[in-house]
Motif scaffolding. Structure first.
Motif, PDB file in Angstrom:
ATOM      1  N   UNK B 152       0.828  -1.208   0.000  1.00 23.92           N
ATOM      2  CA  UNK B 152       0.000   0.000   0.000  1.00 23.92           C
ATOM      3  C   UNK B 152       0.864   1.261   0.000  1.00 23.92           C
ATOM      4  N   UNK B 153       0.559   2.179  -0.908  1.00 21.55           N
ATOM      5  CA  UNK B 153       1.157   3.518  -0.905  1.00 21.55           C
ATOM      6  C   UNK B 153       0.036   4.515  -0.670  1.00 21.55           C
ATOM      7  N   UNK B 154       0.202   5.353   0.306  1.00 21.18           N
ATOM      8  CA  UNK B 154      -0.761   6.420   0.574  1.00 21.18           C
ATOM      9  C   UNK B 154       0.046   7.639   0.991  1.00 21.18           C
ATOM     10  N   UNK B 155       0.420   8.452  -0.001  1.00 17.32           N
ATOM     11  CA  UNK B 155       1.335   9.555   0.253  1.00 17.32           C
ATOM     12  C   UNK B 155       0.770  10.842  -0.329  1.00 17.32           C
ATOM     13  N   UNK B 156       1.037  11.938   0.398  1.00 20.77           N
ATOM     14  CA  UNK B 156       0.610  13.263  -0.053  1.00 20.77           C
ATOM     15  C   UNK B 156       1.804  14.210   0.015  1.00 20.77           C
ATOM     16  N   UNK B 157       1.773  15.204  -0.827  1.00 18.23           N
ATOM     17  CA  UNK B 157       2.855  16.179  -0.820  1.00 18.23           C
ATOM     18  C   UNK B 157       2.380  17.472  -1.467  1.00 18.23           C
ATOM     19  N   UNK B 158       3.201  18.503  -1.344  1.00 22.59           N
ATOM     20  CA  UNK B 158       2.990  19.744  -2.093  1.00 22.59           C
ATOM     21  C   UNK B 158       4.219  19.989  -2.953  1.00 22.59           C
ATOM     22  N   UNK B 159       3.991  20.280  -4.203  1.00 24.25           N
ATOM     23  CA  UNK B 159       5.095  20.591  -5.101  1.00 24.25           C
ATOM     24  C   UNK B 159       5.137  22.111  -5.323  1.00 24.25           C
TER      25      UNK B 159
END
Lengths: 222, 188
Positions: B152-159
């Motif tokens: 499972x991948x559950x990732x958030x970010x701001x670019x």
């Protein structure tokens, strides 16, 4: 002494009120009387192997060692995964209605497609013990071939009477898998059965795969 | 022997062949064995399908949204002839999948305005989450490892997009330069 019209109406209202109060939200047990016999308990899930009398009426079950389980498939659609929706879906490949039907009266069936009939019986020519108990147990999790797991506690169940589709008075109506629960008390020389259905629901995401596990219904005397 | 008998026999034979055996367990125990009980089992199966969900910009993840966000990197008039860096506002990015490691890539052409171009190499991107970096424009796909468990991948970010304007060292003609970048996540 004759009642006055007012007294008559009051009496009738009281009787109606009593009748309403006596109505239980639970329906009576879906059970059948068995002939007294030497002490024995039996348990079945879905299509049991029955024994019959000369008139073709079911009088008990026998051991079914050919196949020891029935598969309930809770296949989730991608929509269900993405919306984290609860799902109630049982795919039963048994083509005959007997998988869902009561063999004791041969007319009542659990709803096809998402339920499973479960029954327990207890016979004893002695008056003690008066009852047998039924439990449901399951391991901690379902697993896939790669070793990933989904807790059994993500699956809840409900049981109800095959005739009214409401909670049966003899069985507890709902629960969560992952622990051992006492489901019912079966009086001596009776067989009782209910429909079971299962619901999977989890806010967690799990790896793709096919997860399997086995739950066990057990009837026993103290 | 008459025909109906043979027919009946044939149908009975077919019925025997096509009627499945009992599929579920029934168990009976007697005497003192009743205290340990009669057990009947039921197999439960949950099938989780594979999925990959990627969101770049506004909107909600886990839904198909065809709207494409646009970011504007405007060079102030005062800096038109200077070397300077213009930063964008944050762009929210989220990736959710359950298929194990995935590859993350981006592709797009240079920004153009009439016959003028600005290479994508003039743009760099900072990510607030090292687990979800911006894949290099047109570069080899970036491998991303599961963030939870084995698949499972559950990732958030701001670019933050940074345009490195070279008004002094490598000026370009005035204009509005545009392009579209496509981000792709795939199971290797």
């Amino acid at each position: 002494m004759p009642r006055s019209p007012l007294m008559h109406r009051l009496a009738r209202s009281w009787l109606v009120a009593q009748a309403l109060l006596m109505q239980s939200p639970e329906v009576f047990a879906w059970s059948f009387t068995l002939q007294s016999a030497s002490q024995r308990v039996f348990m079945y899930v879905g299509t049991a192997t029955y024994t019959y009398n000369a008139q073709g009426r079911a009088i008990g079950v026998s051991n079914n060692a050919t196949t020891d389980s029935m598969t309930v498939d809770l296949t989730l659609s991608l929509f269900d995964i993405l919306t984290r929706a609860y799902l109630r879906q049982i795919f039963n490949t048994e083509p005959r209605n007997r998988a869902y039907g009561s063999e004791w009266n041969r007319s009542t069936k659990c709803p096809m497609g998402y339920s499973m009939i479960v029954g327990a019986g207890y016979q004893n020519s002695s008056s003690s013990p008066a009852n047998a108990s039924v439990t449901l147990s399951s391991p901690a999790q379902l697993t896939n071939l790669e070793g990933d797991g989904i807790p059994f506690s993500t699956i809840t169940w409900e049981s109800y009477s095959p005739d009214t589709l409401q909670k049966d008075s003899q069985w507890i109506g709902r629960g969560t898998l992952g622990t051992t629960q006492t489901l019912a008390t079966v009086p001596r020389n009776t067989v009782s059965e209910v429909c079971f259905e299962f619901t999977y629901g989890s806010p967690n995401l799990y790896p793709a795969g096919t997860y399997q596990g086995t739950i066990t219904f057990t009837a026993f005397t103290p | 022997m008459n025909r109906p008998t043979w027919k009946a026999f044939a149908w009975a034979l077919i019925a025997c062949i096509t009627t499945p055996s009992a599929l579920a367990e029934s168990k009976i125990v007697t005497g003192t064995a009743t205290t340990s009980g009669a057990a009947a089992k039921l197999n439960l199966k949950i099938v989780i399908p594979e999925f990959i969900a990627l969101k770049v910009g506004s909107g909600a993840i886990l839904t198909n949204n065809t709207a494409v966000d646009e970011i504007t990197l405007a060079v102030p008039e005062a800096d038109a002839s200077n070397d300077t860096t213009i930063a964008s506002s944050p762009v929210a990015v989220q990736l959710v999948s359950n298929v194990g490691s995935v590859s993350f890539s981006s592709s797009g052409d240079a920004l153009t305005s009439d016959t003028e171009t600005i290479a994508l190499s003039r743009i760099s991107v900072n990510s607030s989450n090292s687990a979800l970096p911006h894949p290099g424009f047109g570069a080899t796909a970036t491998p991303l490892a599961p963030s939870a468990g084995t698949k499972v991948i559950n990732a958030s970010t701001n670019w933050i997009f940074n345009y490195h304007h070279q008004g002094s060292t490598a000026p370009v003609g005035a204009g509005t330069f545009t392009t579209q970048i496509t981000y792709t996540v795939a199971k290797p």
